[in-house]
Structures are given as C-alpha cells and as structure tokens.
Design an enzyme around this catalytic site. Structure first.
Site, PDB file in Angstrom:
ATOM      1  N   GLY A 254      21.323  16.500 -10.252  1.00 32.35           N
ATOM      2  CA  GLY A 254      21.233  17.426  -9.126  1.00 32.35           C
ATOM      3  C   GLY A 254      20.348  16.872  -8.023  1.00 32.35           C
ATOM      4  N   VAL A 255      20.137  17.695  -7.002  1.00 27.21           N
ATOM      5  CA  VAL A 255      19.344  17.225  -5.867  1.00 27.21           C
ATOM      6  C   VAL A 255      17.862  17.529  -6.084  1.00 27.21           C
ATOM      7  CG1 VAL A 255      21.099  17.302  -4.078  1.00 27.21           C
ATOM      8  CG2 VAL A 255      19.910  19.405  -4.711  1.00 27.21           C
ATOM      9  N   GLY A 256      17.011  16.870  -5.305  1.00 29.90           N
ATOM     10  CA  GLY A 256      15.595  17.218  -5.296  1.00 29.90           C
ATOM     11  C   GLY A 256      14.716  16.165  -5.947  1.00 29.90           C
ATOM     12  N   ASN A 257      13.421  16.464  -5.879  1.00 36.07           N
ATOM     13  CA  ASN A 257      12.444  15.470  -6.314  1.00 36.07           C
ATOM     14  C   ASN A 257      12.414  15.276  -7.821  1.00 36.07           C
ATOM     15  OD1 ASN A 257      11.575  14.874  -3.706  1.00 36.07           O
ATOM     16  ND2 ASN A 257      10.274  16.693  -3.668  1.00 36.07           N
ATOM     17  N   VAL A 258      12.610  16.368  -8.586  1.00 37.50           N
ATOM     18  CA  VAL A 258      12.581  16.213 -10.049  1.00 37.50           C
ATOM     19  C   VAL A 258      13.755  15.353 -10.503  1.00 37.50           C
ATOM     20  CG1 VAL A 258      12.686  17.407 -12.268  1.00 37.50           C
ATOM     21  CG2 VAL A 258      11.386  18.407 -10.399  1.00 37.50           C
ATOM     22  N   GLU A 279      27.861  14.460  -8.125  1.00 40.68           N
ATOM     23  CA  GLU A 279      28.422  14.934  -6.860  1.00 40.68           C
ATOM     24  C   GLU A 279      27.714  14.297  -5.666  1.00 40.68           C
ATOM     25  OE1 GLU A 279      27.995  19.099  -7.303  1.00 40.68           O
ATOM     26  OE2 GLU A 279      25.883  18.949  -7.745  1.00 40.68           O
ATOM     27  N   ILE A 349      15.600  27.647 -10.628  1.00 43.96           N
ATOM     28  CA  ILE A 349      14.492  28.494 -10.173  1.00 43.96           C
ATOM     29  C   ILE A 349      13.733  29.023 -11.392  1.00 43.96           C
ATOM     30  CG2 ILE A 349      13.916  30.680  -9.008  1.00 43.96           C
ATOM     31  CD1 ILE A 349      15.003  28.950  -6.900  1.00 43.96           C
ATOM     32  N   ASN A 369      19.411  28.179  -2.112  1.00 40.70           N
ATOM     33  CA  ASN A 369      20.416  27.256  -1.564  1.00 40.70           C
ATOM     34  C   ASN A 369      21.830  27.621  -1.983  1.00 40.70           C
ATOM     35  OD1 ASN A 369      18.291  25.642  -0.568  1.00 40.70           O
ATOM     36  ND2 ASN A 369      18.120  24.636  -2.560  1.00 40.70           N
ATOM     37  N   LYS A 393       4.627  28.194  -7.056  1.00 42.16           N
ATOM     38  CA  LYS A 393       3.651  28.792  -6.123  1.00 42.16           C
ATOM     39  C   LYS A 393       2.225  28.739  -6.699  1.00 42.16           C
ATOM     40  CE  LYS A 393       7.055  29.934  -3.387  1.00 42.16           C
ATOM     41  NZ  LYS A 393       7.386  28.974  -2.336  1.00 42.16           N
TER      42      LYS A 393
HETATM   43  O1  0RQ Z   1       9.578  26.407  -2.538  1.00 42.27           O
HETATM   44  O2  0RQ Z   1       8.637  24.522  -1.266  1.00 42.27           O
HETATM   45  O3  0RQ Z   1       8.515  26.887  -0.398  1.00 42.27           O
HETATM   46  O4  0RQ Z   1       7.135  26.189  -2.372  1.00 42.27           O
HETATM   47  O5  0RQ Z   1      11.657  26.775  -4.736  1.00 42.27           O
HETATM   48  O6  0RQ Z   1      11.377  24.149  -5.642  1.00 42.27           O
HETATM   49  O7  0RQ Z   1      10.174  22.826  -7.362  1.00 42.27           O
HETATM   50  O8  0RQ Z   1      10.439  21.894  -4.996  1.00 42.27           O
HETATM   51  O9  0RQ Z   1      12.374  22.055  -6.630  1.00 42.27           O
HETATM   52  O10 0RQ Z   1      13.488  21.042  -4.567  1.00 42.27           O
HETATM   53  O11 0RQ Z   1      14.218  20.581  -6.960  1.00 42.27           O
HETATM   54  O12 0RQ Z   1      14.628  22.817  -5.873  1.00 42.27           O
HETATM   55  C1  0RQ Z   1      16.571  25.166  -7.960  1.00 42.27           C
HETATM   56  C2  0RQ Z   1      15.967  25.368  -5.562  1.00 42.27           C
HETATM   57  C3  0RQ Z   1      14.951  23.575  -6.993  1.00 42.27           C
HETATM   58  C4  0RQ Z   1      17.363  23.412  -6.325  1.00 42.27           C
HETATM   59  C5  0RQ Z   1      16.227  24.404  -6.717  1.00 42.27           C
HETATM   60  C6  0RQ Z   1      10.453  27.460  -5.071  1.00 42.27           C
HETATM   61  C7  0RQ Z   1       9.394  26.397  -4.946  1.00 42.27           C
HETATM   62  C8  0RQ Z   1       9.859  25.661  -3.699  1.00 42.27           C
HETATM   63  C9  0RQ Z   1      11.943  24.416  -4.413  1.00 42.27           C
HETATM   64  P1  0RQ Z   1       8.364  25.959  -1.570  1.00 42.27           P
HETATM   65  P2  0RQ Z   1      10.999  22.680  -6.122  1.00 42.27           P
HETATM   66  P3  0RQ Z   1      13.694  21.515  -5.951  1.00 42.27           P
HETATM   67  C10 0RQ Z   1      23.373  19.511  -7.203  1.00 42.27           C
HETATM   68  C11 0RQ Z   1      23.324  20.725  -8.101  1.00 42.27           C
HETATM   69  C12 0RQ Z   1      20.791  24.846  -7.297  1.00 42.27           C
HETATM   70  C13 0RQ Z   1      21.979  23.992  -6.963  1.00 42.27           C
HETATM   71  C14 0RQ Z   1      22.158  22.842  -7.876  1.00 42.27           C
HETATM   72  C15 0RQ Z   1      18.700  24.104  -6.163  1.00 42.27           C
HETATM   73  C16 0RQ Z   1      11.371  25.704  -3.847  1.00 42.27           C
HETATM   74  O13 0RQ Z   1      17.486  22.424  -7.298  1.00 42.27           O
HETATM   75  O14 0RQ Z   1      19.015  24.632  -5.120  1.00 42.27           O
HETATM   76  O15 0RQ Z   1      21.613  22.723  -8.937  1.00 42.27           O
HETATM   77  N1  0RQ Z   1      19.524  24.148  -7.248  1.00 42.27           N
HETATM   78  N2  0RQ Z   1      23.000  21.945  -7.414  1.00 42.27           N
HETATM   79  O16 0RQ Z   1       8.116  26.965  -4.824  1.00 42.27           O
HETATM   80  C17 0RQ Z   1      10.084  31.550  -6.681  1.00 42.27           C
HETATM   81  C18 0RQ Z   1      10.492  30.619  -8.783  1.00 42.27           C
HETATM   82  C19 0RQ Z   1      10.586  29.337  -8.156  1.00 42.27           C
HETATM   83  C20 0RQ Z   1      10.415  29.273  -6.772  1.00 42.27           C
HETATM   84  C21 0RQ Z   1      10.797  27.266  -7.538  1.00 42.27           C
HETATM   85  N3  0RQ Z   1      10.670  30.739 -10.096  1.00 42.27           N
HETATM   86  N4  0RQ Z   1      10.270  31.676  -8.008  1.00 42.27           N
HETATM   87  N5  0RQ Z   1      10.170  30.370  -6.031  1.00 42.27           N
HETATM   88  N6  0RQ Z   1      10.556  27.976  -6.438  1.00 42.27           N
HETATM   89  N7  0RQ Z   1      10.819  28.078  -8.613  1.00 42.27           N
HETATM   90  C22 0RQ Z   1      23.435  19.657  -5.713  1.00 42.27           C
HETATM   91  C23 0RQ Z   1      24.627  20.295  -5.134  1.00 42.27           C
HETATM   92  O17 0RQ Z   1      25.262  21.038  -5.762  1.00 42.27           O
HETATM   93  C24 0RQ Z   1      25.050  19.995  -3.784  1.00 42.27           C
END
Ligand code: 0RQ
Length: 488
Positions: A254-258, A279, A349, A369, A393
């Site tokens: 998936g996307v993102g830093n992790v 993807e 999340i 997202n 947070k």
């Molecule tokens: O927000 O930056 O404002 O503090 O969510 O969280 O930890 O930086 O992680 O960038 O990897 O995103 C699930 C959103 C994770 C993403 C999700 C808040 C947290 C931060 C981002 P801030 P992190 P990431 C491939 C597959 C769904 C789609 C998918 C995503 C922000 O990976 O959109 O998997 N996934 N697609 O603080 C409240 C919680 C939280 C929270 C994190 N429990 N409650 N806020 N955050 N956990 C791609 C495609 O399909 C195209």
C-alpha cells in the site's frame, strides 16, 4: 488548443473521467483551467459543478483546484487531497469510496451514469492515432472507450522511452461474455503497449510540461522499522515451514511511509528473486528492482519522490525491461491476485480485537482517503498483512479498539495484524482466540489493560462467539470525540 479553450468546451453537470492514480499521470493544465472557469461562473452567479472519476488519488492541480472552487458534485473512487477531504467531511461534495478493481466494470455495467468526457494525460500520440500512456494507466482505457468526447493532455516533460512499458489489455468484457484473464505470471504481457480511441471523439489536445506530484518519503521512523522487522521475520518463518517459496510470492504494498519502510527492510532482508504485483510502485519497490532483489514489478502507476524519479528517468531502459504498467482492473483483479498468490500489505486506521479493519474513517464518520485497492488485495491475497502504529495522535488514540467505528475489511478477510508492538497471526483462529492474541501482541501497553478489561467483561454475558458489550463497544471513540482522547 489552450487548456482554457478546452475547459470552455465543458458543460455544467458533465461527468468527466480523468487519468491519474496516486499522484501520477493526472492531467495538470486542464483541471486548473476548468477550476478557474468554474470560479468565474460562480462569481457571475451561475451554478457549475462536474463529477470527476479517476483511477485513484491525484494532486492539488486536480482534486485540490476543483474542490477549492466547490466544483465537484461527485468524486470517485479514491482521493487524498486535504481540501477535497475537508469538502467531503463538511458535506459540500459527494464521494463514492469504491474498490479500485470495481470502478471500470461498474462504469461498463452502467451503474455509475453516462460518461461525457475523458481527459487523459499522454506521453505521445503516434501517427496511427494510438497514445503512449504516462506514469499511470488507471482507468484510462475505460474512460477513452466509454466517453462521448476526449481531451488529451500531452505531457512533453516525459521521455518517449516510456513507450513499451505499458500493457493495455483490451480483452475484458461484461457478463455473460466474460472469459478468463490470461495472466499467469506477474510479469506477463497480455495486451498492447498503447491506448487508443475513436479519433472522431477527440475534441481538444492540450500541451503541458508540468511534473507529477512527486511526494517525498520520510526516512523510516522507529515504529515503521519495527513493523517492517516483524513482517520480515514472519515471512522468513513462513519460508522455513514451507508455506512460502524462498523468493516469496508477488508482493503488493500500500501507500505511505510504513509501506515504504517494509520495502526498505526487504532491501536488507534475506529474500532474492522477488516479484511485485501491486497497484502503485513507490520508491521502496524501485529500490528493490534497482538492487536486483526484485526481478520484476507490475503496477498500475509509478509514484515516486523527485530523487527516485531522477533515477527512474536516468535508467529508464533498465526499468522498462522489469516494470510493466497495467489498467487497474488488471493490477487489482481478484481473479489474478488469487491466481498469483499475492502477499498484500496495507496500512489501516484501526483494527478491533476480533480483526475487523477500518482503513478509511476517523472516529466513525470522517473520510480519510478511501478504501483504494486494499479490499481487492485483502480478500484475494494468499497472505495479507494490515499494519499501523499501535497509537495515533501522540498516544491519544489507540489503533486497536474494542469495535471498529467503521469496517472496510471484515474479520473473515484479515490474516495478520502488525503494529510496532508485535504481530498477531489470526489464520485459523476463532474470534475469542483472535481477541486475546491481538490484545497481547498488538495493543500499546497503555491501552492493553483497558482492552483486556473490556474483553474479560464481555465474556461474562451475552453471546460468546464474538463477545461484546454493545453499549460500550464504541465508547472509546465517543470519549475521544468528547475529550480528545480515548484514555480514561
Ligand atoms: O494523520 O498526519 O494528521 O496526524 O491518519 O496516518 O500513520 O501517517 O499512516 O500515511 O500510512 O496512512 C490508513 C490513512 C494510513 C492510508 C492510511 C491519522 C494519523 C495521520 C495518516 P496526521 P499515518 P499512512 C494502496 C492501498 C487506505 C487505502 C489503502 C490509507 C494519518 O494507508 O488511506 O490501503 N489506506 N490503499 O494521525 C485517527 C486513528 C488513526 C488516525 C492514523 N486510529 N484515528 N487518526 N490516523 N490512525 C493505495 C491505493 O489504493 C491507491
């Protein structure tokens, strides 16, 4: 013609299918010109909104610009733009959050309405009228086929050596005419390198040389590195016990830093001869391909930081042999994902103690997202991982909760949950067995006693297959809304 002249051809209320997938391959000049036109119409007191379908997320020039002027009526299927998110969550626009593999077929079935215009970024137009796609294929083939009118945005920044990297499969049909997708290995080519459309549909060609979003990645933090280490240990264990071949199975990330940190971990890890079937290909996977640890990678888009993009463009002949870009209905196709035995890794999340996963909603109601491709891979992968830091947070929120405030992937799909605290392998376990291992291995120590207390009390009354105290199950989220934290 100019982007402004092209934007003048759009009728209010149009449904427009645009290219673009995870910040790559989206039109840049046209959407900004359309946003300016919409702003001017609003200024003059004329209502003007359009609906926008894409591959996945785009960038400020598209989602940001159109959301800012309140120009979008409906957006689908995935976005990650802060202004767009704010408009969705304040009820100013609609957003249909869809599995990425479903989008093209739902458009073909007629479930989404009639597509008026396709606006597609291309790298070049050949003399025979076919187009070389850019850094993303997404739903471009479908938009070009279905739309009444086509606008092409030729991006002159991209090198013509991109020609040959794409594999556009024109064999999809709708039931009852469907036949199997003839893709048996992650690097198979089953289509043609170019997109095409009826030339009489092309109403405008616009030129640009603007770059893609090219978002950078943070260096992996400690939590990401720990999550990556848990996954790599687990994969090594699965190889040892004979459940995975030594080169693993095709990886989806998936996307993102992790996600990027996991791939960075694999760069130093013990596996060679890996393949990717994902993807979106980001920096971490490009590093694996460059290092020769990954022999080929298949995706629908390449979304890179500026540094990684320089490497990609500088060595494009090397990468073109090893990378193939496909329509998202093929990159995410359930049939193909299951046949290849993909290993899916996606961020979330929150997870609940029983293994239900929320990928999209903050505190039950606010869209982050979208589900993206996570469901396509979660349900159909050979093995799937859902990952998150155990808290968000600054510790105010636990990402392991008694009950998810929104469910995208059910306990029936989830196999392995990983946080920096540890890894819970849920395969073959009952809900009660799962809950204990998720609490023990994945929860943050600050929240572990609270989860244990909830689970213990839930086991005192009510149904004992998936024990819950219904009046309390979402109390953690409710408390967070009222006090700003899930802590007691
Ligand atoms: O927000 O930056 O404002 O503090 O969510 O969280 O930890 O930086 O992680 O960038 O990897 O995103 C699930 C959103 C994770 C993403 C999700 C808040 C947290 C931060 C981002 P801030 P992190 P990431 C491939 C597959 C769904 C789609 C998918 C995503 C922000 O990976 O959109 O998997 N996934 N697609 O603080 C409240 C919680 C939280 C929270 C994190 N429990 N409650 N806020 N955050 N956990 C791609 C495609 O399909 C195209």
């Amino acid at each position: 013609m100019s982007a402004e002249e092209a934007a003048a051809l759009i009728e209010p209320g149009s449904i427009i299918g645009m290219s673009g997938f995870t910040g790559a391959g989206y039109p840049k000049a046209f959407p900004q010109a359309l946003a300016s036109r919409i702003a001017a119409e609003h200024e003059a007191g004329h209502p003007f909104r359009v609906s926008i379908w894409t591959g996945a997320s785009t960038a400020p020039e598209l989602d940001g610009a159109l959301a800012k002027v309140d120009g979008m009526e409906m957006r689908l299927p995935f976005q990650s733009d802060p202004i767009c998110r704010e408009k969705i969550n304040t009820g100013k626009m609609h957003f249909a959050d869809m599995h990425l593999s479903h989008v093209a077929q739902h458009a073909w079935f007629g479930f989404l309405g009639h597509l008026n215009v396709a606006v597609i970024e291309v790298c070049a137009i050949h003399e025979d009228g076919s187009f070389v796609p850019t850094m993303a294929v997404g739903n471009n083939k479908t938009w070009l086929d279905l739309a009444d009118k086509v606008i092409l945005e030729v991006n002159n920044r991209l090198p013509l050596q991109l020609d040959g990297m794409h594999d556009i499969y024109y064999g999809t049909a709708i039931p009852p005419q469907r036949v199997p997708i003839p893709l048996y290995g992650p690097h198979d080519r089953i289509g043609v390198p170019h997109l095409r459309c009826d030339p009489s549909k092309v109403i405008a060609i616009v030129e640009t040389d603007a770059p893609d979003r090219n978002t950078g990645f943070a260096a992996p933090d400690e939590n990401s590195e720990r999550i990556a280490a848990h996954i790599i240990d687990f994969l090594a264990h699965e190889v040892k016990v004979g459940r995975l071949p030594k080169e693993l199975l095709p990886l989806q990330s998936g996307v993102g830093n992790v996600a990027n940190a996991v791939l960075a971990g694999l760069l130093k890890g013990p596996f060679d001869g890996m393949t990717g079937y994902t993807e979106v290909l980001q920096d971490g996977m490009l590093d694996l391909v460059r290092a020769g640890k990954m022999k080929s990678a298949s995706a629908s888009a390449i979304s890179l930081s500026s540094e990684a993009l320089d490497d990609f463009l500088g060595n494009i002949d090397y990468y073109r042999e090893r990378i193939v870009l496909r329509p998202q209905e093929i990159s995410n196709h359930p049939e193909v994902v299951r046949r290849l035995g993909v290993i899916g890794m996606n961020s979330m999340i929150e997870a609940d103690i029983y293994g239900n996963i929320n990928s999209t909603h903050v505190l039950g109601s606010s869209m982050m997202n979208g589900i993206g491709g996570s469901g396509d891979f979660a349900r159909n992968s050979y093995l799937n991982f859902f990952v998150t830091p155990s808290v968000a947070k600054g510790g105010k929120i636990s990402c392991i909760v008694p009950m998810c405030s929104h469910v995208d992937h059910t306990e029936h799909d989830t196999q392995v949950i990983v946080t920096e605290q540890g890894l819970a392998d849920l395969r073959g376990l009952s809900p009660r067995q799962r809950a204990q291992i998720v609490i023990d291995r994945c929860a943050h120590p600050d929240y572990r006693p609270m989860l244990q207390d909830y689970f213990d009390r839930a086991r005192q009354s009510g149904g004992q297959h998936t024990p819950h105290i219904l009046g309390e199950a979402l109390a953690w989220h409710d408390r967070c809304l009222k006090t700003g934290t899930m802590r007691l």
